[in-house]
Design a protein around this motif. Sequence first.
Motif, PDB file in Angstrom:
ATOM      1  N   ARG A   1      20.612   9.768  18.131  1.00 21.55           N
ATOM      2  CA  ARG A   1      21.389   8.673  17.158  1.00 21.55           C
ATOM      3  C   ARG A   1      22.707   8.774  17.125  1.00 21.55           C
ATOM      4  N   TYR A   2      23.181  10.017  17.133  1.00 24.68           N
ATOM      5  CA  TYR A   2      24.728  10.440  16.768  1.00 24.68           C
ATOM      6  C   TYR A   2      25.500  11.137  17.667  1.00 24.68           C
ATOM      7  N   GLY A   3      24.511  11.647  18.707  1.00 21.65           N
ATOM      8  CA  GLY A   3      25.310  12.598  19.784  1.00 21.65           C
ATOM      9  C   GLY A   3      26.006  11.941  20.622  1.00 21.65           C
ATOM     10  N   THR A   4      26.317  12.707  21.697  1.00 21.58           N
ATOM     11  CA  THR A   4      27.371  12.173  22.814  1.00 21.58           C
ATOM     12  C   THR A   4      26.654  11.570  23.778  1.00 21.58           C
ATOM     13  N   MET A   5      25.322  11.577  23.796  1.00 24.09           N
ATOM     14  CA  MET A   5      24.415  10.553  24.817  1.00 24.09           C
ATOM     15  C   MET A   5      24.298   9.270  24.051  1.00 24.09           C
ATOM     16  N   HIS A   6      24.374   9.465  22.825  1.00 25.00           N
ATOM     17  CA  HIS A   6      24.301   7.963  22.233  1.00 25.00           C
ATOM     18  C   HIS A   6      25.733   7.169  22.314  1.00 25.00           C
ATOM     19  N   ALA A   7      26.718   7.936  22.112  1.00 27.22           N
ATOM     20  CA  ALA A   7      27.886   7.562  22.294  1.00 27.22           C
ATOM     21  C   ALA A   7      28.262   7.007  23.811  1.00 27.22           C
ATOM     22  N   SER A   8      27.928   7.772  24.963  1.00 27.14           N
ATOM     23  CA  SER A   8      28.189   7.467  26.124  1.00 27.14           C
ATOM     24  C   SER A   8      27.443   6.256  26.687  1.00 27.14           C
ATOM     25  N   THR A   9      26.216   6.167  26.279  1.00 23.80           N
ATOM     26  CA  THR A   9      25.394   4.952  26.630  1.00 23.80           C
ATOM     27  C   THR A   9      25.806   3.657  25.784  1.00 23.80           C
ATOM     28  N   GLY A  10      26.290   4.005  24.644  1.00 22.83           N
ATOM     29  CA  GLY A  10      26.635   2.650  23.780  1.00 22.83           C
ATOM     30  C   GLY A  10      25.499   2.056  23.199  1.00 22.83           C
TER      31      GLY A  10
ATOM     32  N   ALA B   1      26.738  15.987  14.709  1.00 24.80           N
ATOM     33  CA  ALA B   1      25.966  15.986  16.020  1.00 24.80           C
ATOM     34  C   ALA B   1      26.642  16.802  16.963  1.00 24.80           C
ATOM     35  N   ALA B   2      27.898  16.473  17.154  1.00 24.91           N
ATOM     36  CA  ALA B   2      28.655  17.109  17.895  1.00 24.91           C
ATOM     37  C   ALA B   2      28.949  18.736  17.588  1.00 24.91           C
ATOM     38  N   TYR B   3      29.023  19.117  16.269  1.00 22.75           N
ATOM     39  CA  TYR B   3      29.036  20.485  15.936  1.00 22.75           C
ATOM     40  C   TYR B   3      27.811  21.146  16.423  1.00 22.75           C
ATOM     41  N   LEU B   4      26.667  20.482  16.041  1.00 19.27           N
ATOM     42  CA  LEU B   4      25.411  21.104  16.540  1.00 19.27           C
ATOM     43  C   LEU B   4      25.266  21.449  17.850  1.00 19.27           C
ATOM     44  N   GLU B   5      25.835  20.315  18.616  1.00 22.17           N
ATOM     45  CA  GLU B   5      25.698  20.491  20.101  1.00 22.17           C
ATOM     46  C   GLU B   5      26.643  21.782  20.627  1.00 22.17           C
ATOM     47  N   SER B   6      27.613  22.056  19.833  1.00 20.40           N
ATOM     48  CA  SER B   6      28.392  23.091  20.308  1.00 20.40           C
ATOM     49  C   SER B   6      28.016  24.479  19.970  1.00 20.40           C
ATOM     50  N   MET B   7      27.041  24.704  18.980  1.00 24.97           N
ATOM     51  CA  MET B   7      26.598  25.875  18.467  1.00 24.97           C
ATOM     52  C   MET B   7      25.844  26.625  19.671  1.00 24.97           C
ATOM     53  N   PRO B   8      26.257  28.197  19.627  1.00 26.83           N
ATOM     54  CA  PRO B   8      25.578  29.092  20.595  1.00 26.83           C
ATOM     55  C   PRO B   8      24.141  28.749  20.449  1.00 26.83           C
TER      56      PRO B   8
END
Length: 194
Positions: free
Chosen positions: A182-191, A97-104
């Motif tokens: 489910r797996y991105g940074t928003m998911h991680a930050s909201t717990g 998910a993090a890799y996809l978020e960083s893709m141009p």
Amino acid sequence: MNSSLLVLWGLWDDVYQRCTRLKYIEKGANIFRVVPLRYRGETLVTSDNQTIFNGDLIVKIHIHNYYFATLCKGVKDDLRVALLLRRQIMVSLPKLAAYLESMPERERIKGIVGTTMLHKGVQPLGFSISDVPMNWFFRYKRWYLRLLLRIVHPDGKKRVQTWNHEMPLKRVYMSKEALLKRYGTMHASTGEVD
């Protein structure tokens, strides 16, 4: 798995990596290798009702079979192999998910799509499953994956025979939105907990 066979496979995997456009998510720590490309196939409707059409931009996911084989070295039990695979997928999805978020090209990507015989138990992880057409390409891919299963699995020859009808080749896929939720940074930050 035989150690000398694993060494030879490692050499072949290195050549294969150099000859393809597959990219590591995190070499030696992630079970996925990926390539962005245009989806070719029937329309897919994901579990969250997103649609992936023929020609849409996707991230094609591939299990890094050699990496997984190194993790399975010495494991003899079916259940332990299955649990190890599931654990590796669960650990790898947030990094994917993090890799996809960083893709141009992330805004244009519709989802992730893969083809596998090891599809049991992936729906609770957010994937949808569909059949693939048994054309020459998918027949070859099924033969290749069965060969890998024979090599990787501690009782591979017997399993290939047993799973001949129980483990057909399937397409597994997830929308970009579901992956990031489910797996991105928003998911991680909201717990959030699924």
